[in-house]
Design an enzyme around this catalytic site. Sequence first.
Site, mmCIF file in Angstrom:
data_model
loop_
_atom_site.group_PDB
_atom_site.id
_atom_site.type_symbol
_atom_site.label_atom_id
_atom_site.label_comp_id
_atom_site.label_asym_id
_atom_site.label_seq_id
_atom_site.Cartn_x
_atom_site.Cartn_y
_atom_site.Cartn_z
ATOM 1 N N LYS A 79 0.796 -1.220 0.000
ATOM 2 C CA LYS A 79 0.000 0.000 0.000
ATOM 3 C C LYS A 79 0.831 1.274 0.000
ATOM 4 O O LYS A 79 0.505 2.241 0.671
ATOM 5 C CB LYS A 79 -1.004 0.009 1.157
ATOM 6 C CG LYS A 79 -1.865 -1.234 1.260
ATOM 7 C CD LYS A 79 -2.477 -1.634 -0.070
ATOM 8 C CE LYS A 79 -3.432 -0.576 -0.618
ATOM 9 N NZ LYS A 79 -3.920 -0.920 -1.990
ATOM 10 N N THR A 82 2.397 0.574 -5.085
ATOM 11 C CA THR A 82 2.906 -0.550 -5.870
ATOM 12 C C THR A 82 2.200 -0.699 -7.209
ATOM 13 O O THR A 82 2.842 -0.889 -8.253
ATOM 14 C CB THR A 82 2.754 -1.863 -5.071
ATOM 15 O OG1 THR A 82 3.255 -1.673 -3.746
ATOM 16 C CG2 THR A 82 3.505 -2.989 -5.749
ATOM 17 N N THR A 83 0.875 -0.630 -7.209
ATOM 18 C CA THR A 83 0.099 -0.856 -8.426
ATOM 19 C C THR A 83 0.467 0.170 -9.493
ATOM 20 O O THR A 83 0.644 -0.168 -10.678
ATOM 21 C CB THR A 83 -1.410 -0.779 -8.124
ATOM 22 O OG1 THR A 83 -1.717 -1.628 -7.007
ATOM 23 C CG2 THR A 83 -2.231 -1.203 -9.331
ATOM 24 N N TRP A 84 0.587 1.412 -9.088
ATOM 25 C CA TRP A 84 0.933 2.490 -10.011
ATOM 26 C C TRP A 84 2.343 2.303 -10.561
ATOM 27 O O TRP A 84 2.586 2.440 -11.764
ATOM 28 C CB TRP A 84 0.795 3.832 -9.298
ATOM 29 C CG TRP A 84 0.879 5.033 -10.188
ATOM 30 C CD1 TRP A 84 0.674 5.089 -11.538
ATOM 31 C CD2 TRP A 84 1.187 6.371 -9.785
ATOM 32 N NE1 TRP A 84 0.832 6.373 -12.001
ATOM 33 C CE2 TRP A 84 1.139 7.177 -10.946
ATOM 34 C CE3 TRP A 84 1.470 6.959 -8.562
ATOM 35 C CZ2 TRP A 84 1.395 8.541 -10.913
ATOM 36 C CZ3 TRP A 84 1.714 8.324 -8.509
ATOM 37 C CH2 TRP A 84 1.681 9.106 -9.681
ATOM 38 N N HIS A 148 7.741 -7.319 -1.935
ATOM 39 C CA HIS A 148 7.537 -6.538 -0.711
ATOM 40 C C HIS A 148 8.635 -6.846 0.313
ATOM 41 O O HIS A 148 8.551 -6.413 1.464
ATOM 42 C CB HIS A 148 6.177 -6.852 -0.078
ATOM 43 C CG HIS A 148 5.006 -6.210 -0.772
ATOM 44 N ND1 HIS A 148 5.078 -4.960 -1.344
ATOM 45 C CD2 HIS A 148 3.728 -6.644 -0.961
ATOM 46 C CE1 HIS A 148 3.892 -4.650 -1.864
ATOM 47 N NE2 HIS A 148 3.075 -5.649 -1.645
ATOM 48 N N ARG A 170 6.300 5.571 0.933
ATOM 49 C CA ARG A 170 5.199 6.518 1.083
ATOM 50 C C ARG A 170 5.176 7.037 2.508
ATOM 51 O O ARG A 170 5.562 6.326 3.444
ATOM 52 C CB ARG A 170 3.883 5.808 0.756
ATOM 53 C CG ARG A 170 2.657 6.703 0.645
ATOM 54 C CD ARG A 170 1.444 5.864 0.278
ATOM 55 N NE ARG A 170 0.288 6.686 -0.066
ATOM 56 C CZ ARG A 170 -0.904 6.182 -0.398
ATOM 57 N NH1 ARG A 170 -1.077 4.871 -0.424
ATOM 58 N NH2 ARG A 170 -1.902 7.003 -0.703
#
Length: 340
Positions: A79, A82-84, A148, A170
């Site tokens: 979170k 990562t997806t971006w 991760h 982040r």
Amino acid sequence: MVEEQPSSIILPKYLQEDELSEDVRVLLSTLPTAKGWFVNTIYQYQGFWYSPKQLQGLLNCQKHFQAQDNDILLATQPKSGTTWLKALAFSLINRKNKYPITLNNQDHPLFTNNPHTLVPFLEFDIFHVKDVVPDLSAFSSPRLFATHLPYALLPESMKNSNCKIVYLCRDPKDNFISLWHFSNALRREGSNSLDESFDKFCRGINVGGPFWDHILSYWKETSLLEKPNNNNKKVMFLRFEELRMNTSFVLKNLAEFLGCPFSKEEENQGLMDDILKLCSFENLRNLEVNKNGKRPSGIENKAYFRRGEIGDWKNHLSVEMIEKLNDIVENKMGTFGFRF
């Protein structure tokens, strides 16, 4: 012992804990435990916390993964964007030959695949099955993976190779809020309270935590404070906030680091803007595959797209919570020259 779920409940794969090798079961019996956010129990291994299935994948990966010098690894905490990052990196390295950016005819794989499908996690998607050494020959060069894991727990072949690692972190306040929402979206019953989850996060008890040790494990690989003569071009260290606020600048630097810089012609054609539009939060979230699709693990794709903003913590954290997390960052990380 690994806590078992009632046999009458069919669990998604990310919650199943029955297919573990005997050596992992033996190891689990020796490790400190805590109540998990997603699963019943998480285990502390070499300073970090993992679910049993994650630990299986971690150990398999360490044992069997053989890095190549042109491999690319995207490393994050859960979170933290990562997806971006996966969408951006996949688009960058494949834009010239394999998958040109085609916003109009929608031929690009991101229109029909979640970024986590296109860039698999080493420990979750590739090395997660016990007693199986996966065949990676189908991966085209450069091979693009994600993890991760903290730097210290990466396979030795990866640390000793010339592969490139992009690390994205982040602000822990936003990281915590996103992780809290994500854990509740994935829980089968009940929900994690904000106060209890915050207490665990501050004590480092969450999957992949403590956050400060995870971040520092990569920061130290690039920090001149830690390594005065460091000319390391192996790790590129990014913050979600700078990626969000100055995306074009960071994207250009990322392309150069990955060995696929933008040409003048591409810049003049507006290719960077096309990639940013393709990989934008709004575009990805509204694609059919991310609204209704599922990962092989059983996680719904839409769970990866909540807000993707900076400062959502202001809507959830008290003044005392904010001060506590800021103090943790300063006390744990400030001496290493790291601040958000």
